[in-house]
Design a protein around this motif. Sequence first.
Motif, PDB file in Angstrom:
ATOM      1  N   ASP A   2      60.249  51.055  21.779  1.00 24.69           N
ATOM      2  CA  ASP A   2      60.434  50.084  20.715  1.00 24.69           C
ATOM      3  C   ASP A   2      59.826  48.770  21.228  1.00 24.69           C
ATOM      4  O   ASP A   2      59.689  48.577  22.449  1.00 24.69           O
ATOM      5  CB  ASP A   2      61.926  49.934  20.421  1.00 24.69           C
ATOM      6  CG  ASP A   2      62.209  48.986  19.277  1.00 24.69           C
ATOM      7  OD1 ASP A   2      61.390  48.921  18.353  1.00 24.69           O
ATOM      8  OD2 ASP A   2      63.248  48.310  19.316  1.00 24.69           O
ATOM      9  N   VAL A   3      59.485  47.867  20.355  1.00 26.49           N
ATOM     10  CA  VAL A   3      58.768  46.653  20.760  1.00 26.49           C
ATOM     11  C   VAL A   3      59.690  45.441  20.843  1.00 26.49           C
ATOM     12  O   VAL A   3      59.984  44.938  21.928  1.00 26.49           O
ATOM     13  CB  VAL A   3      57.569  46.393  19.828  1.00 26.49           C
ATOM     14  CG1 VAL A   3      56.896  45.063  20.166  1.00 26.49           C
ATOM     15  CG2 VAL A   3      56.560  47.532  19.945  1.00 26.49           C
ATOM     16  N   ASP A   4      60.182  44.962  19.708  1.00 30.30           N
ATOM     17  CA  ASP A   4      61.047  43.777  19.706  1.00 30.30           C
ATOM     18  C   ASP A   4      62.389  44.098  20.354  1.00 30.30           C
ATOM     19  O   ASP A   4      63.061  45.061  19.983  1.00 30.30           O
ATOM     20  CB  ASP A   4      61.264  43.284  18.279  1.00 30.30           C
ATOM     21  CG  ASP A   4      60.013  42.648  17.703  1.00 30.30           C
ATOM     22  OD1 ASP A   4      59.327  41.939  18.455  1.00 30.30           O
ATOM     23  OD2 ASP A   4      59.727  42.854  16.514  1.00 30.30           O
ATOM     24  N   THR A  42      56.957  50.826  16.415  1.00 31.48           N
ATOM     25  CA  THR A  42      57.407  49.591  15.780  1.00 31.48           C
ATOM     26  C   THR A  42      57.299  49.655  14.259  1.00 31.48           C
ATOM     27  O   THR A  42      56.498  50.421  13.715  1.00 31.48           O
ATOM     28  CB  THR A  42      56.578  48.402  16.305  1.00 31.48           C
ATOM     29  OG1 THR A  42      57.043  47.194  15.712  1.00 31.48           O
ATOM     30  CG2 THR A  42      55.093  48.583  16.000  1.00 31.48           C
ATOM     31  N   LYS A  99      56.354  46.971  12.853  1.00 32.26           N
ATOM     32  CA  LYS A  99      55.264  46.025  12.641  1.00 32.26           C
ATOM     33  C   LYS A  99      53.985  46.750  12.244  1.00 32.26           C
ATOM     34  O   LYS A  99      53.812  47.940  12.528  1.00 32.26           O
ATOM     35  CB  LYS A  99      54.986  45.243  13.939  1.00 32.26           C
ATOM     36  CG  LYS A  99      56.056  44.254  14.359  1.00 32.26           C
ATOM     37  CD  LYS A  99      55.657  43.608  15.679  1.00 32.26           C
ATOM     38  CE  LYS A  99      56.633  42.546  16.137  1.00 32.26           C
ATOM     39  NZ  LYS A  99      56.252  41.955  17.436  1.00 32.26           N
ATOM     40  N   HIS A 104      63.309  40.524  13.980  1.00 34.55           N
ATOM     41  CA  HIS A 104      62.457  40.013  15.048  1.00 34.55           C
ATOM     42  C   HIS A 104      63.297  38.973  15.792  1.00 34.55           C
ATOM     43  O   HIS A 104      63.597  37.908  15.224  1.00 34.55           O
ATOM     44  CB  HIS A 104      61.199  39.356  14.492  1.00 34.55           C
ATOM     45  CG  HIS A 104      60.325  40.283  13.708  1.00 34.55           C
ATOM     46  ND1 HIS A 104      59.786  41.431  14.238  1.00 34.55           N
ATOM     47  CD2 HIS A 104      59.901  40.235  12.412  1.00 34.55           C
ATOM     48  CE1 HIS A 104      59.059  42.040  13.327  1.00 34.55           C
ATOM     49  NE2 HIS A 104      59.118  41.341  12.206  1.00 34.55           N
ATOM     50  N   LYS A 152      60.431  56.276  11.886  1.00 32.85           N
ATOM     51  CA  LYS A 152      60.082  56.348  13.302  1.00 32.85           C
ATOM     52  C   LYS A 152      60.339  57.747  13.882  1.00 32.85           C
ATOM     53  O   LYS A 152      59.516  58.248  14.655  1.00 32.85           O
ATOM     54  CB  LYS A 152      60.851  55.291  14.091  1.00 32.85           C
ATOM     55  CG  LYS A 152      60.361  53.861  13.886  1.00 32.85           C
ATOM     56  CD  LYS A 152      61.140  52.904  14.773  1.00 32.85           C
ATOM     57  CE  LYS A 152      60.690  51.465  14.621  1.00 32.85           C
ATOM     58  NZ  LYS A 152      61.454  50.548  15.510  1.00 32.85           N
TER      59      LYS A 152
END
Length: 284
Positions: A8-10, A47, A49, A186, A204
């Motif tokens: 995962d990113v954030d 993500t 995003k 975010h 996801k």
Amino acid sequence: MKKAIILDVDGVIIGEKKGVNTPHPHTDVMAKMKEVRASGVPVVLCTAKPAFAIEYEIKEACLDNPHIADGGGLLVDNTGKVYEKYTLETGLAKEVIQTLFSKKVYTEVYTADDYIIQADQEGDITDKHAFVLQRRPQVVESLLDFCDTHEISKIMQVVADESWKPFGDEVFSPFKERSTMVWAVHPPILPLQFGIITALGISKPQGVINIAKILDIPLENILAVGDSTSDWKFMSLCGFAGVMENGTNELKELAKSKGEGQYIIGGHVDKNGILGILDWYMNL
């Protein structure tokens, strides 16, 4: 064992320290991802995003493997090769937008390579989200007209804070049999909440299943790392789970269900906690 890592990113590689680990990861984290990928282990960013918002991370860390963007709606690699792409039917997209506008909800529309807002909604939310995405939106006079000539990968409704999520759920309710919505945040621009509307069944978890097939790596060999309880939907599919210190207590308990040796609780994102998680997995 043939390995892969899904991040995962954030909240995992991007935190809240502006200029240090946001809008991009800390330099140590970038270096570690590059090192892991150079060793032959795919590092997949996962993500909600758009793909362009993780382009820097992919290119600078040389992550030359497929990634999951748009909450599973787009699977793409560093060369721009598209492995999977899902879009909203035009009529449905226009219905959703009309409903959001009627409820005075800030609305963003996404294509595979850009995001768009209507001119009469430009404002503070626009500025905040542009910082996170590192790109300002295309501004048009009519989002409805835009939909007539473009493929829409997702629609985003943005509400002020968590207390507004039930309102957002109610606004989306007429479309839940024809599309999918998940909530995301975010960290640098909390308390804003983002309702991500995609084609029906896009998620996801499905993106992770598709990635495993593309990479030809068994899910039971893959490490998935997240920080929010909703991340468990894709993390549960993988054999190994990593949770950040800043992750929810519920997610930490769920990760423990993997059993000893199959999970790790790492450090805080703002202390580059992902480094210890990656070292743990690479040394298994």
